[in-house]
Design an enzyme around this catalytic site. Structure first.
Site, PDB file in Angstrom:
ATOM      1  CG  HIS A 124      25.025  11.707   8.466  1.00 29.34           C
ATOM      2  ND1 HIS A 124      24.638  10.962   9.545  1.00 29.34           N
ATOM      3  CD2 HIS A 124      26.084  11.048   7.927  1.00 29.34           C
ATOM      4  CE1 HIS A 124      25.424   9.897   9.644  1.00 29.34           C
ATOM      5  NE2 HIS A 124      26.317   9.927   8.659  1.00 29.34           N
ATOM      6  CD  GLU A 125      27.538  11.608   4.393  1.00 26.47           C
ATOM      7  OE1 GLU A 125      28.778  11.476   4.484  1.00 26.47           O
ATOM      8  OE2 GLU A 125      26.747  10.718   4.758  1.00 26.47           O
TER       9      GLU A 125
ATOM     10  CG  HIS B  74      30.905  11.819   8.424  1.00 23.47           C
ATOM     11  ND1 HIS B  74      31.274  10.957   9.423  1.00 23.47           N
ATOM     12  CD2 HIS B  74      29.713  11.362   7.952  1.00 23.47           C
ATOM     13  CE1 HIS B  74      30.347  10.013   9.553  1.00 23.47           C
ATOM     14  NE2 HIS B  74      29.388  10.243   8.677  1.00 23.47           N
TER      15      HIS B  74
END
Length: 147
Positions: free
Chosen positions: A64-65, A68
């Site tokens: 998820h990170e 980004h």
């Protein structure tokens, strides 16, 4: 293997792109699995998520990170609301939301010795300093919920 090396390994395996910055543990994080900092490109991760939910869930948080991270440096939409982010997250099987902790925070109960009014608090009260707000009587801890 340290955290930065692990994040780089996940990045190479799942995104086929290197992670060129640093990753850190941040024990102050409470409800989130991690954070991406666009200003300098580093990532912070919540160590409690790894300890409580295990390696596989933590790997999905890292993905998820990294969504980004990679989208930001490609100049695409890297925020949760952006379609680019949602597509990439689904493609790499990252977590959309951080899992909720199963541990409940304990509460501490106090009772006024004069009027009997009860107070429920999550943090301790200095009984030498604080008194009942109704009658100014002394407070006493009556029980503490288990963590």
């Amino acid at each position: 293997m340290n955290l930065t090396d692990y994040v780089n390994e996940v990045s190479l395996e799942d995104f086929a792109k290197p992670f060129k910055h640093h990753a850190y543990w941040n024990k102050r994080l409470r409800t989130t699995g991690g954070r991406f900092f666009p200003k300098d490109g580093h990532l912070d991760f919540n160590p409690k998520m790894f300890q409580e939910f295990g390696q596989e869930t933590f790997r999905r948080i890292v993905r998820h990170e990294l969504c980004h991270y990679h989208l930001y440096f490609e100049g695409k939409g890297y925020q949760h609301k952006d379609l680019d982010f949602k597509r990439l997250l689904k493609e790499v099987d990252g977590l959309r939301y951080a899992p909720r902790s199963t541990k409940e925070r304990g509460s501490i109960n106090y009772r006024c010795q004069k009027c009997g009014h009860c107070y429920k608090r999550q943090r301790r009260i200095n009984l030498q300093k604080y008194v009942c707000s109704f009658c100014r009587g002394h407070l006493k801890e009556i029980n503490q919920s288990k963590d």
